[in-house]
Design a protein around this motif. Structure first.
Motif, PDB file in Angstrom:
ATOM      1  N   TRP A   1       0.862  -1.185   0.000  1.00 49.31           N
ATOM      2  CA  TRP A   1       0.000   0.000   0.000  1.00 49.31           C
ATOM      3  C   TRP A   1       0.898   1.234   0.000  1.00 49.31           C
ATOM      4  CZ3 TRP A   1      -4.545  -1.184   3.955  1.00 49.31           C
ATOM      5  CH2 TRP A   1      -5.384  -2.167   3.393  1.00 49.31           C
TER       6      TRP A   1
ATOM      7  N   GLU B   1       0.597   3.611   3.286  1.00 46.91           N
ATOM      8  CA  GLU B   1      -0.684   3.611   3.989  1.00 46.91           C
ATOM      9  C   GLU B   1      -0.720   2.398   4.917  1.00 46.91           C
ATOM     10  OE1 GLU B   1      -4.012   4.817   1.697  1.00 46.91           O
ATOM     11  OE2 GLU B   1      -5.439   3.597   2.832  1.00 46.91           O
ATOM     12  N   ARG B   2      -1.034   2.653   6.170  1.00 45.64           N
ATOM     13  CA  ARG B   2      -1.060   1.590   7.191  1.00 45.64           C
ATOM     14  C   ARG B   2       0.299   0.910   7.329  1.00 45.64           C
ATOM     15  NH1 ARG B   2      -5.437   3.814   9.193  1.00 45.64           N
ATOM     16  NH2 ARG B   2      -7.194   3.751   7.800  1.00 45.64           N
TER      17      ARG B   2
ATOM     18  N   ASN C   1      -5.295   2.439  -3.189  1.00 38.27           N
ATOM     19  CA  ASN C   1      -5.789   3.809  -3.386  1.00 38.27           C
ATOM     20  C   ASN C   1      -4.767   4.449  -4.331  1.00 38.27           C
ATOM     21  OD1 ASN C   1      -7.969   3.518  -1.550  1.00 38.27           O
ATOM     22  ND2 ASN C   1      -6.521   3.757   0.136  1.00 38.27           N
TER      23      ASN C   1
ATOM     24  N   LYS D   1      -9.064  -1.335  -6.904  1.00 42.50           N
ATOM     25  CA  LYS D   1     -10.038  -0.954  -5.881  1.00 42.50           C
ATOM     26  C   LYS D   1     -10.962   0.061  -6.544  1.00 42.50           C
ATOM     27  CE  LYS D   1     -10.376   1.404  -1.360  1.00 42.50           C
ATOM     28  NZ  LYS D   1      -9.637   1.809  -0.146  1.00 42.50           N
TER      29      LYS D   1
ATOM     30  N   GLU E   1     -14.747   3.324  -0.862  1.00 44.31           N
ATOM     31  CA  GLU E   1     -14.148   4.388  -0.062  1.00 44.31           C
ATOM     32  C   GLU E   1     -13.688   5.568  -0.928  1.00 44.31           C
ATOM     33  OE1 GLU E   1     -11.155   2.278   2.261  1.00 44.31           O
ATOM     34  OE2 GLU E   1     -12.649   1.897   3.810  1.00 44.31           O
TER      35      GLU E   1
ATOM     36  N   ARG F   1     -10.998  -6.063  -6.442  1.00 45.50           N
ATOM     37  CA  ARG F   1     -11.281  -6.186  -5.006  1.00 45.50           C
ATOM     38  C   ARG F   1     -12.774  -6.093  -4.698  1.00 45.50           C
ATOM     39  NH1 ARG F   1      -8.931  -2.445  -1.477  1.00 45.50           N
ATOM     40  NH2 ARG F   1      -8.156  -3.920   0.049  1.00 45.50           N
TER      41      ARG F   1
ATOM     42  N   PHE G   1     -13.836  -5.275  -1.663  1.00 44.24           N
ATOM     43  CA  PHE G   1     -13.967  -4.479  -0.432  1.00 44.24           C
ATOM     44  C   PHE G   1     -14.819  -3.250  -0.740  1.00 44.24           C
ATOM     45  CE2 PHE G   1     -12.154  -1.208   2.515  1.00 44.24           C
ATOM     46  CZ  PHE G   1     -12.616  -1.778   3.685  1.00 44.24           C
TER      47      PHE G   1
ATOM     48  N   LYS H   1     -11.254  -9.870   1.267  1.00 47.75           N
ATOM     49  CA  LYS H   1     -10.611  -9.909   2.590  1.00 47.75           C
ATOM     50  C   LYS H   1     -11.118 -11.117   3.370  1.00 47.75           C
ATOM     51  CE  LYS H   1      -9.795  -4.952   2.899  1.00 47.75           C
ATOM     52  NZ  LYS H   1      -9.831  -3.720   3.700  1.00 47.75           N
TER      53      LYS H   1
ATOM     54  N   ASP I   1     -13.246  -5.815   8.117  1.00 53.32           N
ATOM     55  CA  ASP I   1     -11.987  -5.179   7.739  1.00 53.32           C
ATOM     56  C   ASP I   1     -10.824  -5.578   8.637  1.00 53.32           C
ATOM     57  OD1 ASP I   1     -10.212  -3.607   6.430  1.00 53.32           O
ATOM     58  OD2 ASP I   1     -10.949  -1.700   7.203  1.00 53.32           O
TER      59      ASP I   1
ATOM     60  N   GLU J   1      -2.849  -3.268  11.123  1.00 54.45           N
ATOM     61  CA  GLU J   1      -3.595  -2.009  11.222  1.00 54.45           C
ATOM     62  C   GLU J   1      -4.501  -1.963  12.454  1.00 54.45           C
ATOM     63  OE1 GLU J   1      -5.969  -1.248   7.742  1.00 54.45           O
ATOM     64  OE2 GLU J   1      -7.157   0.290   8.746  1.00 54.45           O
TER      65      GLU J   1
HETATM   66  C1  BDP Z   1      -8.918  -0.354   5.326  1.00 55.80           C
HETATM   67  C2  BDP Z   1      -7.845   0.659   5.533  1.00 55.80           C
HETATM   68  C3  BDP Z   1      -7.677   1.596   4.385  1.00 55.80           C
HETATM   69  C4  BDP Z   1      -7.614   0.822   3.099  1.00 55.80           C
HETATM   70  C5  BDP Z   1      -8.827  -0.063   2.974  1.00 55.80           C
HETATM   71  C6  BDP Z   1      -8.748  -1.005   1.773  1.00 55.80           C
HETATM   72  O1  BDP Z   1      -8.159   1.384   6.693  1.00 55.80           O
HETATM   73  O2  BDP Z   1      -6.506   2.336   4.609  1.00 55.80           O
HETATM   74  O3  BDP Z   1      -7.522   1.667   2.008  1.00 55.80           O
HETATM   75  O4  BDP Z   1      -8.920  -0.907   4.076  1.00 55.80           O
HETATM   76  O5  BDP Z   1      -8.489  -2.167   1.990  1.00 55.80           O
HETATM   77  O6  BDP Z   1      -8.600  -1.399   6.188  1.00 55.80           O
HETATM   78  O7  BDP Z   1      -8.967  -0.588   0.655  1.00 55.80           O
END
Ligand code: BDP
Length: 698
Positions: A157, A165-166, A208, A285, A289, A322, A324, A358, A363, A391
């Motif tokens: 990431w 990220e994370r 992202n 993705k 979000e 994905r 998610f 996932k 999450d 995370e």
């Molecule tokens: C969440 C995270 C975020 C990720 C998102 C993802 O907080 O930073 O962008 O998942 O998997 O766990 O897309």
């Protein structure tokens, strides 16, 4: 001892073992035409043997005319005549398979490392080195294995500005600014580490995604990394931003059914493959979000995935799409949404698409039930997505061995085709007969000298690779293997340390989210407790959404009287989760809302049980710290002290979790403290005021 060498330490063995290895591994012989991969394998073997045997430098030669001699370690692909009639062992069959064996020659022996293909040789070499580092002798060695899953990938990431990220292990490894001119030797060590555990692909950038990664400049940078990784059997993949045709392509649409958009992606794929002939494909993705996606144009996830798949298919690439997704406007229970959206699309994805899911429907929590898409999408190859970076489990600060979590998920029975339909069998393709299979792990790697932010977090990288190789692998065995290579082969250390690792996962569940609680971590960064948060923009971003604690009770009703998420599971799983009689305690509040005086099967009330579990978690953290005082004696002082420091933090924060959560739940319930429970030392307001404004964020 800065942890840089990971599990590839190749420290000298004890004197007699070292001497014996020296006499039985005198030179490395390459039996097949030399390739970059065989040279990498030979180089690693030489490095390993020289280190382990503390011996003089050894030669790497091509097969001499007279054939192998005593004390040779011969490597090559199968089918050569160097080992006499090559017999197959069932275990070694298939791409990436290997066999390592002792062979007789001139009254002595030599060691043969045969691969089904180039990667198989590499994996055979690493298997041999693993065996030697774990204290096995090269005498009469016999090893054979092959990977059960095709795509074994890390997902980084990592942003193009090196922010991860994370990420809790420093900046991104990828020095995008200086690439492609400057090639950090660390890239090779990264590839070696991955190859040693069978990882065969890496997605370089964040899901992202920035569209710039698809511009010529960045393609050249990615191509350079691909060149470094290629000998190690690792392919490069990129996260693609859905709106790239608009962002960098000069088009005014990203509609997947628009011919200009399709042509743009096809040309982009051609351009990438011209620079990276073995490019793996795209991870996407979309409509998640805030990320753009095909739904903006009234198209489905399948329309989007299939359009990219068509662009990659001529080159042999795949799309990992994905699942998610959850909507900001849909009032449906968040954990139901991905299944609701993807289930109707089952069977409509192109042949080179995997849907990446996932492990749980929420999450990456310390514990979730398995995602109902596993077993619910028989017509689609599903790629498992695990998160290595912790995370929601205390970042790289808390010792939590994720092998235990992953094994629990993989061994869960979905009952999709009756008993025995485990998640592992969905993922490795056995259940539904898929050839295309994959597992992804969100990487926990950065520029920190120890790669993962702590010594024990390296174990999660290691365990991920081993379970991706074989999803039926045993997390406890893997922990032992890792400990032997990383710290010490002394049984007085290995067994108790492996048990400590196995217990560490339950400890974190207990002190963070026992009895099916979930997602009550601090806002944004997800570090520390914040069950009280209820004022964030979207309902499902708030911890309160997940527990709904008030004077009457606590928990999220996902039975038929509530969101009915249980209906997404096959019988009898849905029934088991849906009934208070049969739901396992660890999922109680995930699926049910119960009053505080609800009695668990052991007779304790919910309120008593909650207090007990939190306290048990603290006790487990304290026990780990105490055990390390003894176990650490087997470890060099630098790493011993570092682990001890982290355990101090973990104990302190386990208490913080327990006290803050119990103070809050006591205030919500208005109940007296159960007998034997010491009330938290501070007030709820004090806990609410404790924040980590600058914890590594999102
Ligand atoms: C969440 C995270 C975020 C990720 C998102 C993802 O907080 O930073 O962008 O998942 O998997 O766990 O897309």
């Amino acid at each position: 001892e800065d942890g840089y060498r990971l599990w590839l330490r190749y420290e000298s063995l004890a004197t007699t073992q070292a001497e014996s290895l020296r006499s039985q591994a005198r030179r490395v012989v390459i039996a097949s035409p030399r390739t970059a991969t065989l040279e990498a394998a030979a180089g690693e073997l030489r490095r390993g043997i020289e280190g382990l045997s503390a011996g003089a430098p050894i030669d790497v030669i091509d097969m001499p005319a007279e054939g192998p001699g005593e004390g040779d370690v011969v490597i090559g692909t199968t089918g050569g005549d160097w080992r006499g009639a090559p017999e197959q062992t069932e275990k070694a069959i298939g791409p990436g398979g290997y066999r390592v064996s002792s062979q007789a020659v001139h009254g002595g022996t030599y060691t043969a490392v045969e691969g089904q293909d180039q990667s198989g040789v590499l994996y055979g070499v690493f298997a041999l080195l693993r065996a030697l580092q774990s204290g096995n002798s090269i005498d009469s060695i016999e090893l054979a294995d092959h990977p059960r899953v095709g795509l074994r990938l890390l997902n980084h990431w990592d942003n193009l500005d090196r922010y991860v990220e994370r990420g809790y292990a420093g900046q991104s490894l990828w020095d995008w600014w200086r690439l492609p001119d400057l090639v950090d030797p660390r890239y090779t060590d990264y590839a070696r580490a991955n190859a040693s555990i069978g990882i065969n692909g890496t997605v370089l950038n964040n899901v992202n995604a920035a569209a710039e990664v698809l511009t010529p400049r960045y393609i050249a940078k990615a191509a350079k990394l691909a060149d470094v990784f290629r000998p190690w059997g690792i392919r490069v993949y990129l996260s693609a931003r859905w709106s790239a045709p608009r962002d960098i392509g000069g088009l005014d649409t990203a509609d997947p059914l628009d011919p200009a958009v399709r042509a743009w992606w096809a040309a982009k794929a051609d351009e990438i493959y011209a620079a990276i002939p073995d490019f793996g494909g795209f991870l996407v993705k979309a409509n998640s979000e805030g990320q753009p996606g095909p739904r903006e144009y009234g198209r489905s996830h399948a329309d989007g995935a299939n359009m990219l798949a068509a662009a990659l298919a001529p080159h042999g690439g795949v799309v990992m799409w994905r699942a998610f997704v959850y909507s900001e406007t849909d009032p449906e229970d968040r954990v139901r949404q991905a299944y609701t959206e993807f289930k109707p699309l089952d069977g409509t994805f192109a042949d080179n698409v995997l849907v990446q899911v996932k492990n749980g429907p929420l999450d990456f929590q310390p514990r979730e039930p398995f995602h109902p898409m596993f077993g619910g999408m028989p017509g689609t190859p599903l790629m498992m997505e695990f998160q290595l970076t912790k995370e929601y489990l205390g970042f790289s600060t808390h010792l939590v061995y994720l092998g235990a979590l992953w094994e629990e998920v993989l061994q869960t029975d979905t009952f999709a085709q009756g008993g025995g339909s485990t998640v592992a069998k969905v993922v490795d393709g056995r259940l539904d007969g898929h050839e295309l299979t994959g597992i992804a792990g969100v990487a926990n790697i950065g520029r920190d000298r120890d790669w993962s932010g702590s010594d024990f977090d390296q174990a999660n990288w290691y365990a991920f690779g081993r379970l991706a190789w074989n999803p039926d692998g045993d997390a406890h065995v893997i922990a032992r293997e890792w400990l032997q290579q990383t710290f010490s082969t002394d049984p007085a250390f290995v067994e108790p340390a492996a048990e400590l690792m196995m217990r560490s996962r339950e400890a974190v569940v207990n002190y963070m989210t026992p009895l099916g609680l979930t997602h009550i971590m601090g806002t944004g960064h997800h570090y520390g407790p914040a069950p009280w948060v209820d004022d964030l923009g979207r309902p499902e971003w708030n911890p309160f959404y997940y527990h709904r604690a008030d004077a009457d009770g606590i928990g999220f009703d996902r039975t038929a009287s509530g969101s009915n998420a249980v209906e997404q599971y096959h019988a009898p799983v849905g029934e088991q989760f849906g009934s208070l009689e049969s739901v396992p305690d660890e999922y109680l509040l995930w699926f049910h809302r119960v009053p505080w005086d609800y009695r668990l099967r052991d007779g304790t009330t919910l309120w008593q049980a909650l207090a007990r579990q939190y306290d048990q978690g603290v006790g487990q953290a304290e026990a780990m710290r105490a055990e390390w005082e003894t176990l650490g004696q087997h470890v060099d002082p630098v790493r011993r002290a570092r682990v001890a420091d982290y355990l101090d933090i973990q104990v302190r924060e386990a208490k913080w979790w327990r006290d803050a959560c119990l103070a809050y739940f006591q205030a919500r319930s208005g109940l007296d403290w159960p007998d034997g429970v010491t009330p938290p030392p501070l007030t709820l307001d004090d806990y609410r005021a404790m924040q980590f404004p600058y914890a590594p964020g999102n």
